[in-house]
Motif scaffolding. Structure first.
Motif, mmCIF file in Angstrom:
data_model
loop_
_atom_site.group_PDB
_atom_site.id
_atom_site.type_symbol
_atom_site.label_atom_id
_atom_site.label_comp_id
_atom_site.label_asym_id
_atom_site.label_seq_id
_atom_site.Cartn_x
_atom_site.Cartn_y
_atom_site.Cartn_z
ATOM 1 N N ASP A 74 43.961 -17.063 98.552
ATOM 2 C CA ASP A 74 45.032 -17.707 97.789
ATOM 3 C C ASP A 74 44.581 -18.080 96.378
ATOM 4 O O ASP A 74 43.399 -18.305 96.118
ATOM 5 C CB ASP A 74 45.581 -18.930 98.537
ATOM 6 N N GLU A 75 45.551 -18.148 95.483
ATOM 7 C CA GLU A 75 45.317 -18.394 94.056
ATOM 8 C C GLU A 75 44.626 -19.737 93.810
ATOM 9 O O GLU A 75 43.724 -19.823 92.973
ATOM 10 C CB GLU A 75 46.662 -18.344 93.328
ATOM 11 N N GLN A 76 45.030 -20.788 94.516
ATOM 12 C CA GLN A 76 44.445 -22.113 94.311
ATOM 13 C C GLN A 76 42.958 -22.135 94.647
ATOM 14 O O GLN A 76 42.162 -22.771 93.961
ATOM 15 C CB GLN A 76 45.198 -23.178 95.126
ATOM 16 N N ILE A 98 43.115 -12.241 90.547
ATOM 17 C CA ILE A 98 41.855 -12.179 91.297
ATOM 18 C C ILE A 98 42.116 -12.431 92.782
ATOM 19 O O ILE A 98 41.581 -11.735 93.643
ATOM 20 C CB ILE A 98 40.831 -13.184 90.733
ATOM 21 N N ALA A 99 42.972 -13.406 93.070
ATOM 22 C CA ALA A 99 43.312 -13.720 94.465
ATOM 23 C C ALA A 99 43.906 -12.499 95.161
ATOM 24 O O ALA A 99 43.545 -12.188 96.299
ATOM 25 C CB ALA A 99 44.285 -14.893 94.511
ATOM 26 N N ALA A 100 44.777 -11.782 94.471
ATOM 27 C CA ALA A 100 45.392 -10.581 95.050
ATOM 28 C C ALA A 100 44.345 -9.492 95.287
ATOM 29 O O ALA A 100 44.423 -8.751 96.270
ATOM 30 C CB ALA A 100 46.501 -10.068 94.139
ATOM 31 N N MET A 101 43.354 -9.417 94.410
ATOM 32 C CA MET A 101 42.327 -8.385 94.524
ATOM 33 C C MET A 101 41.389 -8.621 95.715
ATOM 34 O O MET A 101 40.906 -7.666 96.311
ATOM 35 C CB MET A 101 41.511 -8.305 93.224
ATOM 36 N N ILE A 102 41.111 -9.892 96.016
ATOM 37 C CA ILE A 102 40.147 -10.161 97.087
ATOM 38 C C ILE A 102 40.788 -10.753 98.342
ATOM 39 O O ILE A 102 40.094 -11.040 99.304
ATOM 40 C CB ILE A 102 38.975 -11.047 96.590
ATOM 41 N N GLY A 103 42.105 -10.925 98.312
ATOM 42 C CA GLY A 103 42.820 -11.330 99.519
ATOM 43 C C GLY A 103 42.703 -12.788 99.916
ATOM 44 O O GLY A 103 42.639 -13.092 101.103
ATOM 45 N N MET A 110 32.533 -14.971 98.669
ATOM 46 C CA MET A 110 33.720 -15.062 97.841
ATOM 47 C C MET A 110 33.352 -15.306 96.371
ATOM 48 O O MET A 110 33.914 -14.666 95.497
ATOM 49 C CB MET A 110 34.607 -16.183 98.371
ATOM 50 N N ARG A 111 32.406 -16.216 96.119
ATOM 51 C CA ARG A 111 32.025 -16.496 94.732
ATOM 52 C C ARG A 111 31.508 -15.233 94.042
ATOM 53 O O ARG A 111 31.838 -14.979 92.891
ATOM 54 C CB ARG A 111 30.960 -17.586 94.673
ATOM 55 N N GLU A 112 30.676 -14.489 94.752
ATOM 56 C CA GLU A 112 30.112 -13.272 94.160
ATOM 57 C C GLU A 112 31.219 -12.285 93.790
ATOM 58 O O GLU A 112 31.164 -11.668 92.731
ATOM 59 C CB GLU A 112 29.113 -12.624 95.123
ATOM 60 N N GLU A 113 32.218 -12.167 94.634
ATOM 61 C CA GLU A 113 33.353 -11.272 94.338
ATOM 62 C C GLU A 113 34.092 -11.734 93.091
ATOM 63 O O GLU A 113 34.424 -10.924 92.224
ATOM 64 C CB GLU A 113 34.335 -11.220 95.520
ATOM 65 N N ILE A 114 34.343 -13.027 92.997
ATOM 66 C CA ILE A 114 35.036 -13.583 91.822
ATOM 67 C C ILE A 114 34.214 -13.332 90.570
ATOM 68 O O ILE A 114 34.742 -12.899 89.540
ATOM 69 C CB ILE A 114 35.316 -15.091 92.017
ATOM 70 N N LEU A 115 32.910 -13.589 90.652
ATOM 71 C CA LEU A 115 32.036 -13.402 89.484
ATOM 72 C C LEU A 115 32.008 -11.946 89.028
ATOM 73 O O LEU A 115 32.062 -11.663 87.825
ATOM 74 C CB LEU A 115 30.624 -13.897 89.799
#
Length: 162
Positions: free
Chosen positions: A27-29, A20-25, A1-6
């Motif tokens: 939650d926003e928090q 970003i949450a919508a892009m990787i499925g 997950m971290r790699e996707e966010i980065l």
């Protein structure tokens, strides 16, 4: 997950945690918490805006400076690299392999003369600097994965006939 966010933030740091949450499925928090944690851990070190200075009225010159140094026993290249990093003109410092220079600096100034003065007033006199080589950027086509060239630009060169 971290790699996707980065990877997403590296391409567009203006995206919100919600986007970003919508892009990787997820939650926003969770995204917001991960970003905050990565900032604290110095994985995310800052956010950068790419500016094409050629499209402004501001004069800016970019140079790549190769610096050959004599490393300090017990400290290697770190001490001189850290010292060079402190100059406000220096945007980046890289330790290189396979090159005639040990360190490469990317610096910016308003004129060629500004950069020349920086090299011979501040870098060359350093006790561990053996030599320098300065390369001026004539035009940027792509930087940090951002293209500066529009695909709609017309090639106005004369066609050479065979």
């Amino acid at each position: 997950m971290r790699e996707e966010i980065l990877k997403i933030l590296e391409k567009n740091s203006r995206l919100s945690p919600k986007d970003i949450a919508a892009m990787i499925g997820i939650d926003e928090q969770t995204v917001a918490s991960e970003i905050q944690a990565m900032e604290k851990e110095k994985i995310i070190c800052g956010y950068h805006t790419m500016i094409n200075w050629d499209n402004t009225d501001t004069d800016k010159v970019t140079a790549l400076i190769g610096v050959k140094i004599s490393p300090v026993r017990g400290e290697g290249f770190d001490r001189i690299a850290e010292r060079l990093s402190r100059f406000e003109e220096v945007d980046s410092v890289y330790l290189m392999s396979g090159s005639t220079s040990d360190l490469y600096l990317i610096i910016e100034g308003e004129t060629l003369k500004d950069i020349s003065h920086f090299v011979y007033d501040k870098i060359a006199p350093m006790e561990t600097v053996v030599s320098t080589a300065t390369y001026f950027v004539l035009k940027k086509y792509k930087d940090h994965n951002i293209s500066y060239v529009s695909s709609r630009e017309v090639d106005e060169r004369n066609k050479v006939m065979p």
